[in-house]
Design an enzyme around this catalytic site. Structure first.
Site, PDB file in Angstrom:
ATOM      1  NE  ARG A   1      -3.111  49.803 -37.520  1.00  0.00           N
ATOM      2  CZ  ARG A   1      -4.093  49.509 -36.890  1.00  0.00           C
ATOM      3  NH1 ARG A   1      -4.885  48.337 -36.963  1.00  0.00           N
ATOM      4  NH2 ARG A   1      -4.396  50.046 -35.651  1.00  0.00           N
TER       5      ARG A   1
ATOM      6  CE  LYS B   1       0.513  44.199 -46.568  1.00  0.00           C
ATOM      7  NZ  LYS B   1       0.160  45.528 -47.013  1.00  0.00           N
TER       8      LYS B   1
ATOM      9  NE  ARG C   1      -7.949  51.909 -52.167  1.00  0.00           N
ATOM     10  CZ  ARG C   1      -8.897  51.373 -51.531  1.00  0.00           C
ATOM     11  NH1 ARG C   1     -10.014  51.357 -51.452  1.00  0.00           N
ATOM     12  NH2 ARG C   1      -8.511  50.596 -50.452  1.00  0.00           N
TER      13      ARG C   1
ATOM     14  CG  ASP D   1      -4.649  50.528 -50.969  1.00  0.00           C
ATOM     15  OD1 ASP D   1      -5.517  51.117 -51.466  1.00  0.00           O
ATOM     16  OD2 ASP D   1      -4.896  49.521 -50.046  1.00  0.00           O
TER      17      ASP D   1
ATOM     18  CD  GLU E   1      -3.896  45.741 -48.755  1.00  0.00           C
ATOM     19  OE1 GLU E   1      -5.114  45.741 -49.120  1.00  0.00           O
ATOM     20  OE2 GLU E   1      -3.539  45.608 -47.499  1.00  0.00           O
TER      21      GLU E   1
ATOM     22  NE  ARG F   1      -6.069  55.103 -48.524  1.00  0.00           N
ATOM     23  CZ  ARG F   1      -6.152  53.659 -48.673  1.00  0.00           C
ATOM     24  NH1 ARG F   1      -7.318  53.396 -48.422  1.00  0.00           N
ATOM     25  NH2 ARG F   1      -5.348  52.881 -48.958  1.00  0.00           N
TER      26      ARG F   1
ATOM     27  CE  LYS G   1      -3.567  42.400 -46.014  1.00  0.00           C
ATOM     28  NZ  LYS G   1      -4.939  42.793 -46.417  1.00  0.00           N
TER      29      LYS G   1
ATOM     30  CG  ASN H   1      -7.708  47.335 -51.760  1.00  0.00           C
ATOM     31  OD1 ASN H   1      -8.172  46.581 -50.681  1.00  0.00           O
ATOM     32  ND2 ASN H   1      -6.969  48.004 -51.950  1.00  0.00           N
TER      33      ASN H   1
END
Length: 318
Positions: A233, A160, A210, A273, A281, A225, A125, A283
């Site tokens: 979410r 978050k 993603r 993301d 984000e 997503r 993050k 990842n």
């Protein structure tokens, strides 16, 4: 090549969608040998190279009994052509210590992907803050007053934890500020823990995309997503629906800007993301979505990854 996969227990794999399994399958098709272990199997004894209790495996093609494993044996990590760190989050203290063991293994001569130092240096993050031109309004703080000011400015916000995964611990607070105080106390533990706060991006209804980066280059398709029902979410683990799409011009711009930077730092595979036009984000621990993209588009990210891995190992051997 002799490949060592450091991963979660094999019995926990859902092979219909598991990215590590897709990597293994492609590697075996190319006659590379597969060996596995878990983080808990790695040891480092004074005066000795880092080693692990490992098992050689072969994929069977059976959807139920999908692998055959040899007896456990001890092996030095430096004996493998490549070590792939594919342990899923959370990035807790044990994961942190594992990166130090893997960094020592590198000093022993092991080739580790993604590189252990890069895993430590890119918390998933916080890493976005290095690229302000690609992110929306974002705040990282422990202070409740800072969060209140951010909410007063942006009205609709997402909160978050920095160590969350799979959408866990994510809250939305709208203009009425309902429960902002209690949510803040829950996440920051009365000032003991940092929280990320971001302006809510309404484009989430079109999906949290993603974007995969392999060898510094974006994969041509992403997986959006999409949140279902009243859920905010999009994470697949939180019930989001995965829809593969070609990269937009903005997605490609982001991938082509961040990809070479991250690759140069030792990140062979990353998952960026993106909501709307904004990175949310980066990842690095065990990015996923290979199989979902392949099933819907035919774009073979696993082959692209093994291509990049073979090239990286060949380059390090020179």
């Amino acid at each position: 090549m002799k490949l060592l996969f450091i991963a979660d227990p094999l019995q926990s794999f859902k092979i219909c969608k598991d990215t590590t399994f897709a990597m293994m399958r492609t590697a075996q098709q190319r006659t590379h040998t597969l060996t596995v272990c878990e983080v808990r199997h790695i040891t480092w004894q004074r005066g000795s190279p880092v080693s692990a209790q490992v098992r050689d495996i072969q994929l069977t093609g059976d959807p139920i009994h999908w692998y055959a494993a040899e007896a456990q044996r001890s092996a030095m990590l430096a004996d493998f052509d490549a070590v792939l760190m594919r342990k899923d989050p959370p990035f807790d203290s044990e994961y942190f210590y594992a990166t130090h063991l893997l960094e020592q293994a590198e000093r022993d001569g092991a080739r580790v992907f993604n590189r252990p130092r890069a895993l430590r240096d890119h918390p998933e993050k916080l890493a976005i803050m290095e690229f302000p031109q690609f992110i929306g309004p974002t705040l990282v703080t422990r202070e409740a007053a800072d969060i209140q000011r951010f909410h007063a400015e942006h009205q609709d916000i997402i909160l978050k934890p920095l160590d969350g995964m799979g959408g866990m611990g994510i809250f939305r607070v709208g203009p009425d500020g309902l429960n902002l105080g209690s949510i803040t106390e829950t996440l920051n533990r009365h000032g003991a823990q940092s929280v990320m706060v971001q302006k809510f991006l309404p484009e989430i209804v079109e999906g949290d995309k993603r974007v995969l980066i392999i060898g510094g280059k974006p994969v041509p398709f992403c997986l959006a997503r999409i949140p279902q029902g009243s859920e905010v979410r999009g994470n697949l683990a939180a019930g989001g629906k995965g829809v593969a799409r070609p990269l937009s011009a903005r997605d490609r711009e982001i991938g082509e800007a961040l990809g070479p930077v991250l690759h140069e730092r030792g990140l062979l595979l990353t998952g960026i993301d993106v909501i709307g036009d904004c990175v949310t984000e980066i990842n690095v621990t065990s990015p996923t979505c290979f199989q979902e993209i392949f099933d819907q588009t035919g774009c073979d990210a696993a082959s692209l990854f093994i291509d990049a891995l073979e090239a990286a190992v060949a380059s390090l051997r020179r």
